[in-house]
Enzyme design. Structure first.
Site, PDB file in Angstrom:
ATOM      1  CE  LYS A  40     -11.886  26.863  13.553  1.00 46.05           C
ATOM      2  NZ  LYS A  40     -11.704  25.414  13.429  1.00 46.05           N
TER       3      LYS A  40
ATOM      4  CE  LYS B 176      -8.107  27.575  14.452  1.00 45.74           C
ATOM      5  NZ  LYS B 176      -8.619  26.263  14.284  1.00 45.74           N
TER       6      LYS B 176
HETATM    7  C1  PBG Z   1     -10.507  22.187  12.106  1.00 38.67           C
HETATM    8  C2  PBG Z   1      -9.433  23.165  12.372  1.00 38.67           C
HETATM    9  C3  PBG Z   1      -8.924  24.195  11.564  1.00 38.67           C
HETATM   10  C4  PBG Z   1      -7.845  24.736  12.215  1.00 38.67           C
HETATM   11  C5  PBG Z   1      -7.728  24.088  13.434  1.00 38.67           C
HETATM   12  N1  PBG Z   1      -8.724  23.132  13.523  1.00 38.67           N
HETATM   13  C6  PBG Z   1      -9.287  24.583  10.190  1.00 38.67           C
HETATM   14  C7  PBG Z   1     -10.552  25.226   9.876  1.00 38.67           C
HETATM   15  O1  PBG Z   1     -11.355  25.565  10.729  1.00 38.67           O
HETATM   16  O2  PBG Z   1     -10.761  25.356   8.675  1.00 38.67           O
HETATM   17  C8  PBG Z   1      -6.963  25.841  11.688  1.00 38.67           C
HETATM   18  C9  PBG Z   1      -5.587  25.865  12.239  1.00 38.67           C
HETATM   19  C10 PBG Z   1      -4.613  26.662  11.448  1.00 38.67           C
HETATM   20  O3  PBG Z   1      -4.951  27.391  10.506  1.00 38.67           O
HETATM   21  O4  PBG Z   1      -3.422  26.554  11.775  1.00 38.67           O
HETATM   22  N2  PBG Z   1     -11.780  22.608  12.175  1.00 38.67           N
END
Ligand code: PBG
Length: 345
Positions: A217, A270
């Site tokens: 991520k 992601k």
């Molecule tokens: C929570 C989380 C996030 C997303 C998924 N889980 C946001 C972040 O890390 O700020 C992002 C998903 C998206 O942008 O559609 N930690």
């Protein structure tokens, strides 16, 4: 259809024929020929649909930066789930907007928290027989500061403190599993959280609950619209001390190796579109199921282009998902899930 590590190999030396005897266009002449030789496909069963649960009844509040995405009260979410199930969508990824936030994010592991209540309701609906219910495990939607872990005063001001966050994340995962989650999906990016969650789940009698870890991520600008949808923008600083630097492919592989060593059953990559090479590299490295998250910013920029009439909506949606599958992901988390499933159906 298999999207395998042998998808592209340098075999050209064994073919001696070239133009004009060889003509690539022969196999592109008709729909049926193109269908016969198609290497990758997308099916509704490859798609996971994210939902944002909020308190109340009959609430369906559209997110400004994400047309077609809503904050849904649980009754509305159940309706949405039934539609998703009837379209053949594989599952739901649940996020929650709690009634109140605090320093620690206690709403995340509250037995009567918004996601836990949502899970109970969804479990009772017929839709849950057909859908995999995935709970996102994180604290940022529940903390007043909007960070994904516990905050302490550090050397340079605030710091997200890794180790005390693990227990809170593990409690969150256990409460979600007990409320009926089929899978828990930690997205916080704290070190050691997969092991902490696995241990806690096993101790709590949830040894059968799989972990889908957001192993790779990246700290991304493309999460912007989500933070409006989930009301989870950090109130100070950013997430760069815990989410990965977008420049680092090898580091992503180490994250994946570590999460698998800690007991992750599947991994999630992601964002998707700006990181398709990372998905491909992961596919070639590991044999566990891989999902990719077409995140909010990817969705919103496409919506903006559709609104302007700059892209053909249906084709662009399917092409974006095909790219994710071709890169090597087994399934995609996408806000377009319903629309794509209708197009594919
Ligand atoms: C929570 C989380 C996030 C997303 C998924 N889980 C946001 C972040 O890390 O700020 C992002 C998903 C998206 O942008 O559609 N930690």
């Amino acid at each position: 259809m298999v999207v395998g590590s042998d998808a592209v190999q340098p075999r050209s030396t064994i073919y001696s024929m070239t133009f004009p005897e060889m003509r690539m266009r022969r196999l592109r002449r008709s729909d049926s020929l193109r269908a016969l030789v198609r290497e990758t496909n997308v099916e509704p069963g490859d798609l996971i649909y994210p939902l944002f649960l909020c308190p109340g009844e009959g609430v369906r509040k559209e997110v400004g930066s994400m047309p077609g995405v809503f904050n849904l009260s649980i009754d509305e979410a159940v309706r949405e789930a039934e539609e998703a199930a009837s379209l053949g969508i594989a599952g739901l990824l649940l996020f929650g907007l709690p009634e109140a936030k605090d320093e620690q994010g206690t709403g995340a592991w509250d037995e009567n928290g918004i996601v836990q209540q949502g899970l109970h309701a969804l479990r009772q609906s017929a839709a849950s027989k057909k859908l995999v219910l995935i709970a996102d495990v994180c604290l940022c939607e529940y903390t007043s500061h909007g960070h994904c872990g516990v905050i302490i005063e550090g050397r340079d001001g605030f710091e997200v403190d890794n180790d005390p966050s693990l227990d809170l994340l593990a409690r969150t995962a256990v409460s979600q599993a007990k409320a009926g989650a089929d899978i828990v999906a930690p997205s916080d990016m704290m070190d050691g959280r997969v092991a902490a969650i696995r241990t806690a789940l096993d101790k709590a009698g949830c040894a059968q609950t799989p972990i889908l870890s957001y192993a790779s991520k990246f700290a991304s600008a493309f999460y912007g619209p989500f933070r409006e949808a989930a009301d989870s923008a950090p109130q100070f600083g950013d997430r760069k001390t815990y989410q990965m630097d977008g420049a680092n492919l090898r580091e992503a592989m180490r994250e994946i190796d570590l999460d698998l060593a800690e007991g992750a059953d599947m991994i999630l990559m992601k964002p998707a579109m700006p990181y398709l090479d990372v998905i491909r590299a992961a596919r070639e490295r590991v044999d566990v199921p891989i999902g990719a998250y077409q995140v909010s910013g990817e969705y919103s920029m496409m919506q903006a282009a559709f609104a302007k009439g700059w892209l053909d909506r249906d084709r662009a949606i399917l092409e974006s998902l095909l790219g994710i599958r071709r890169a090597g992901a087994d399934f995609a988390v996408t806000y377009f899930a319903k629309e794509a499933a209708k197009l594919l159906g």
